[in-house]
Write an enzyme that holds these catalytic residues in place. Structure first.
Site, PDB file in Angstrom:
ATOM      1  N   CYS A  83       0.688   8.979  37.527  1.00 41.44           N
ATOM      2  CA  CYS A  83       1.322   9.242  38.715  1.00 41.44           C
ATOM      3  C   CYS A  83       0.189   8.735  39.815  1.00 41.44           C
ATOM      4  O   CYS A  83      -0.897   9.125  39.884  1.00 41.44           O
ATOM      5  CB  CYS A  83       1.073  10.763  38.813  1.00 41.44           C
ATOM      6  SG  CYS A  83       1.654  11.580  40.329  1.00 41.44           S
ATOM      7  N   ASP A 283      10.589  13.308  44.238  1.00 41.61           N
ATOM      8  CA  ASP A 283       9.204  12.993  44.596  1.00 41.61           C
ATOM      9  C   ASP A 283       9.345  12.689  46.125  1.00 41.61           C
ATOM     10  O   ASP A 283      10.163  11.944  46.610  1.00 41.61           O
ATOM     11  CB  ASP A 283       8.875  11.418  43.965  1.00 41.61           C
ATOM     12  CG  ASP A 283       7.503  11.220  44.508  1.00 41.61           C
ATOM     13  OD1 ASP A 283       6.693  10.437  43.506  1.00 41.61           O
ATOM     14  OD2 ASP A 283       6.772  12.016  45.265  1.00 41.61           O
TER      15      ASP A 283
END
Ligand SMILES: O=C([O-])C1=[NH+]CCC1
Length: 381
Positions: A83, A283
């Site tokens: 991430c 996201d």
């Protein structure tokens, strides 16, 4: 913290002791302590787009002195392997954190007095990520802290194009309205610490523009596309990684609009993306690992050279005039599993949203964490 609007709820104290390699700790957390993830990520403390991380002060790379801190990433679905937005947030936190009880290797950080920056090495499930945090020495305490006037960047694990121009057959049971009479969808697949399908919105039958996307309809289409891809053993064979089978899964479908967004001064161009990851989380950030995957594809296609910087936007960074966009620069060619890989330098910035202590009281079953969607699907009455 948040990185261009994408949260990272960072657990830095109170998690049960875990031993073994980082991937073993990830498996143990999933098998024995998943209730903690659910209590932090699910409602009432979180929501279906919440993201988190657990700091792991002891892993095989940390204990060998190759990393300063280990990290496990938490999604609404489970435990991701890379991430970028969380890497940016955590590396800032570690530079600002002077408490060696929370960050035992803090005193090993080497501050470059000349460049006024510091390297923070994070051990994440896909490998070792080197973050560079701009830093200043605070005049009163003499401690270093992150310099909020400059961006953080990290150097990625080797990222690579896994498949270009792959045809995904869409069976009747997985068709979506915008698909029209198409029988298949052409996609690219790339690895940026996790595997991504990357394709323009137009390939799904939607307007090419991500200026005002129909997020619900795109989520439905990408969920079906992912199911169609995973239904094919031949297509799944592209999700191969030499390091560990835990990395071999399709993490996200990234819908792109090349050319949209304000390019950062140092970059040669820009594009905007809409990232559907884990169980269709969206996201809010430009998605660092997705940037890695897209840079690797651009290099493989001969569209990008080493050292050529590009700007990557999300709908959120576009809404704020480009503030919070990431940049992605292929900086080093490498070899991985017999194919060309690139290490990508990804830059961005993260801010604090608060510090807190979370409580689950004895007997508070609802407060242990619930997902409305799951209740709808599985509720007994
Ligand atoms: O920045 C990143 O790599 C991601 N943010 C959420 C999903 C992956």
């Amino acid at each position: 913290m948040h990185t261009t609007g994408e949260p990272t709820r960072i657990v830095y104290s109170g998690f049960p002791e875990l031993h073994g390699t980082l991937l073993e700790q990830r498996a143990l957390t999933r098998s024995h302590y998943d209730y903690i993830r659910r209590s932090l990520i699910y409602e009432p403390r979180g929501h279906r787009d919440m993201y988190g991380a657990i700091l792991r002060p002891h892993t095989e790379l940390v204990d060998a002195g190759q990393a300063h801190m280990g990290v496990l990433f938490l999604t609404h679905e489970g435990y991701s392997t890379m991430c970028g937005h969380a890497t940016i947030a955590i590396s800032r936190l570690l530079v600002d954190c002077t408490d060696t009880a929370l960050f035992p290797r803090r005193d090993e950080l080497l501050f470059d007095e000349e460049k006024k920056e510091v390297e923070v090495r994070l051990h994440v499930p896909c490998g070792l990520v080197r973050a560079t945090v701009p830093a200043i020495k605070s005049s009163d305490s003499g401690n270093w802290c992150a310099d909020t006037t400059r961006t953080i960047h990290y150097l990625s694990v080797p990222s690579f194009a896994a498949g270009i121009g792959l045809s995904v057959p869409i069976p009747p049971s997985l068709r979506w309205p915008n698909l029209g009479d198409r029988e298949n969808v052409i996609v690219d697949v790339a690895y940026g610490g996790a595997f991504y399908i990357v394709l323009p919105a137009s390939a799904l039958g939607f307007s090419p523009s991500l200026a005002h996307p129909d997020i619900a309809a795109l989520s439905d289409a990408t969920k079906k596309l992912r199911a169609a891809f995973n239904a094919s053993a031949e297509l799944r064979s592209y999700l191969r990684h030499p390091d560990h089978e835990d990395l071999q899964f399709l993490y996200s479908v990234f819908v792109t609009e090349p050319g949209r967004g304000v390019p950062a001064p140092e970059s040669a161009g820009a594009e905007t993306g809409l990232c559907f990851f884990a169980d269709q989380q969206v996201d809010r950030s430009p998605t660092g690992s997705g940037v890695q995957a897209r840079v690797a594809l651009a290099v493989e296609k001969g569209e990008r050279k080493l050292g050529q910087c590009w700007t990557y936007h999300s709908i959120v960074s576009n809404a704020y005039g480009g503030k919070g966009g990431f940049t992605g620069t292929p900086v080093e060619e490498t070899e991985i599993g017999g194919r060309r890989g690139v290490r990508v330098r990804v830059s961005g910035w993260a801010n604090y949203t608060g510090f807190g202590t979370f409580v689950v009281e004895e007997g508070d079953e609802v407060g242990g964490g619930f997902s409305l969607e799951q209740l709808q699907q599985f509720s007994p009455v």
